[in-house]
Design a protein around this motif. Structure first.
Motif, PDB file in Angstrom:
ATOM      1  N   PRO A   1       4.184   3.383  -8.344  1.00 54.73           N
ATOM      2  CA  PRO A   1       3.356   3.644  -7.013  1.00 54.73           C
ATOM      3  C   PRO A   1       4.093   4.446  -6.366  1.00 54.73           C
ATOM      4  CG  PRO A   1       3.301   1.379  -7.579  1.00 54.73           C
ATOM      5  CD  PRO A   1       4.683   1.941  -8.521  1.00 54.73           C
ATOM      6  N   ILE A   2       3.433   5.749  -5.982  1.00 58.12           N
ATOM      7  CA  ILE A   2       3.322   7.399  -5.073  1.00 58.12           C
ATOM      8  C   ILE A   2       1.709   7.267  -4.188  1.00 58.12           C
ATOM      9  CG2 ILE A   2       3.316   9.515  -4.797  1.00 58.12           C
ATOM     10  CD1 ILE A   2       4.735   9.406  -7.721  1.00 58.12           C
ATOM     11  N   ALA A   3       2.641   6.909  -2.826  1.00 60.92           N
ATOM     12  CA  ALA A   3       1.671   7.312  -1.371  1.00 60.92           C
ATOM     13  C   ALA A   3       1.346   8.217  -0.935  1.00 60.92           C
ATOM     14  CB  ALA A   3       1.275   5.595  -0.753  1.00 60.92           C
ATOM     15  N   LEU A   4       0.692   9.248  -0.059  1.00 63.24           N
ATOM     16  CA  LEU A   4       0.654  10.315   0.131  1.00 63.24           C
ATOM     17  C   LEU A   4       0.300  10.200   1.509  1.00 63.24           C
ATOM     18  CD1 LEU A   4       0.990  13.217   0.850  1.00 63.24           C
ATOM     19  CD2 LEU A   4      -0.808  13.578  -0.202  1.00 63.24           C
ATOM     20  N   ALA A   5       1.281  10.211   2.630  1.00 64.33           N
ATOM     21  CA  ALA A   5       1.363  10.007   3.835  1.00 64.33           C
ATOM     22  C   ALA A   5       1.705  11.438   5.031  1.00 64.33           C
ATOM     23  CB  ALA A   5       1.999   8.716   4.240  1.00 64.33           C
TER      24      ALA A   5
ATOM     25  N   LEU B   1       1.378   1.217  -0.853  1.00 63.24           N
ATOM     26  CA  LEU B   1       2.161   0.186  -1.022  1.00 63.24           C
ATOM     27  C   LEU B   1       2.509  -1.261  -1.144  1.00 63.24           C
ATOM     28  CD1 LEU B   1       4.955   3.211  -0.818  1.00 63.24           C
ATOM     29  CD2 LEU B   1       3.642   3.121  -2.699  1.00 63.24           C
ATOM     30  N   HIS B   2       2.448  -1.988   0.009  1.00 64.64           N
ATOM     31  CA  HIS B   2       2.944  -2.918   0.355  1.00 64.64           C
ATOM     32  C   HIS B   2       1.060  -4.000  -0.629  1.00 64.64           C
ATOM     33  CE1 HIS B   2       1.847  -7.003   1.958  1.00 64.64           C
ATOM     34  NE2 HIS B   2       3.279  -7.116   2.579  1.00 64.64           N
ATOM     35  N   ASP B   3       0.321  -3.150  -0.433  1.00 61.58           N
ATOM     36  CA  ASP B   3      -0.714  -3.975  -1.856  1.00 61.58           C
ATOM     37  C   ASP B   3      -0.472  -3.976  -2.719  1.00 61.58           C
ATOM     38  OD1 ASP B   3      -1.566  -4.415   0.735  1.00 61.58           O
ATOM     39  OD2 ASP B   3      -3.310  -3.028   0.994  1.00 61.58           O
ATOM     40  N   LYS B   4       0.594  -3.474  -3.146  1.00 62.08           N
ATOM     41  CA  LYS B   4       0.731  -3.170  -4.593  1.00 62.08           C
ATOM     42  C   LYS B   4       1.925  -3.731  -5.007  1.00 62.08           C
ATOM     43  CE  LYS B   4      -1.863   1.411  -5.873  1.00 62.08           C
ATOM     44  NZ  LYS B   4      -1.126   3.147  -5.955  1.00 62.08           N
ATOM     45  N   GLY B   5       2.895  -4.646  -4.068  1.00 64.87           N
ATOM     46  CA  GLY B   5       3.717  -4.968  -4.227  1.00 64.87           C
ATOM     47  C   GLY B   5       5.267  -4.369  -3.862  1.00 64.87           C
ATOM     48  N   VAL B   6       5.033  -3.108  -4.273  1.00 67.47           N
ATOM     49  CA  VAL B   6       6.012  -2.651  -3.432  1.00 67.47           C
ATOM     50  C   VAL B   6       6.409  -3.279  -2.293  1.00 67.47           C
ATOM     51  CG1 VAL B   6       7.249  -0.555  -2.532  1.00 67.47           C
ATOM     52  CG2 VAL B   6       5.363  -0.424  -4.734  1.00 67.47           C
TER      53      VAL B   6
END
Length: 346
Positions: free
Chosen positions: A90-94, A109-114
């Motif tokens: 997973p890749i998130a942008l901020a 990311l946390h919600d995806k289990g990271v």
């Protein structure tokens, strides 16, 4: 589970002066951007700057705003989407300022289990007002809201061979068919005191024209050294002749000494001295933004022409170039397979 948080600077939601004021307030009140005691910073920012600058900045944003929104946000989203196509994690942008916020990115990311995050500041060089403020805020948010997360940070990649090669290729594509006289490497400016504050030796950085060339542990956090080193490595890669390129710094604010030479004065000087054809690149950014698209590509060209210059070529940032996308994807995959990036390799 592993994931990546890519972080860029940020942008107002719109060109409305109210949105610009809100964004500038968050940006300029950061103690690592304007490093004055809180009371003095508040007087300067809230009492002076925010009463005049938002309208002026809003006009500048209108010049470069796209139908899809802020160029920096749109280009960052494109980069994230393209990198995501090449990776399996997973890749998130901020954005450091504005939205999506760093907290939102960590939450995604946390919600995806990271629970293992690779923090990727989208800045090649280290600076208090860019890389450091991202690291500090991300760690603070992690400790407060996601204590189970571990963080690994991609260090400044200003001298990484992969980055240097991609940057060099982007420049070469623009200048190979140009009959240019001078190539200017223009970097974001910072106050000279930021350089001294970042000197971990407390004695090396004198900004005297030679300290950046003398080996020192201070270079690990010296923005000025890293900018000049980026220029040197690209010039070496492209086999640029001495005297056909130089380095400058843009976007100063206030009356304190900032890094010199200044870009606007350098452009003016080049034109007055007879340079007719120049190209300019902005390697402190990987995504085009107000500072590159308006200050350099528009205002810089105007200064050049007003002082006798003829042809002005703006070289875009790396944005979502294919070779840049593949480079970032490879760095991420190396980390994901435990080949962790380090200052020399990523």
């Amino acid at each position: 589970m592993k994931g990546v948080l890519m972080v860029n600077l940020g942008s107002p939601k719109s060109t409305d002066p109210k949105d610009v004021k809100r964004y500038l307030g968050e940006f300029l009140m950061d103690e690592r951007v304007i490093d004055l005691p809180y009371v003095l910073r508040a007087i300067l920012v809230k009492g002076i700057i925010l009463n005049t600058r938002p309208k002026q900045s809003a006009k500048a944003y209108k010049k470069i705003w796209w139908d899809e929104g802020s160029p920096l946000i749109v280009l960052s989203e494109r980069l994230q989407e393209r990198v995501d196509e090449y990776t399996q994690i997973p890749i998130a942008l901020a954005m450091r300022y504005g939205e999506p916020s760093i907290h939102q990115g960590l939450q995604e990311l946390h919600d995806k289990g990271v629970d293992e995050v690779l923090l990727l500041p989208l800045y090649p060089q280290f600076a208090m007002a860019t890389t450091e403020t991202i690291l500090v805020l991300t760690e603070q948010l992690r400790d407060e809201h996601f204590p189970e997360m571990s963080l690994t940070t991609v260090p400044p990649f200003y001298n990484h061979p992969d980055y240097v090669n991609v940057l060099s290729a982007s420049i070469y594509e623009k200048i190979r068919n140009l009959n240019y006289d001078h190539l200017l490497f223009s970097y974001h400016g910072v106050p000279e005191r930021h350089i001294r504050k970042s000197d971990i030796t407390k004695s090396h950085c004198k900004i005297d024209g030679s300290c950046c060339q003398i080996p020192s542990k201070a270079h690990q956090f010296c923005y000025r050294h890293q900018c000049y080193e980026t220029t040197r490595l690209v010039a070496q890669t492209l086999d640029l002749k001495e005297g056909t390129y130089s380095t400058s710094f843009q976007s100063r604010l206030g009356f304190d000494p900032w890094l010199k030479p200044y870009t606007d004065r350098t452009i003016e000087k080049l034109a007055l001295e007879g340079t007719k054809n120049m190209a300019i690149v902005t390697p402190a950014f990987v995504s085009d933004c107000l500072e590159t698209l308006e200050e350099i590509a528009m205002e810089g060209e105007e200064i050049f022409h007003e002082n006798g210059g003829k042809n002005f070529t703006f070289i875009p940032c790396l944005n979502d170039r294919q070779d840049w996308v593949k480079t970032l994807s490879r760095w991420i995959d190396e980390w994901a397979t435990q080949e962790q990036p380090n200052p020399q390799t990523a």
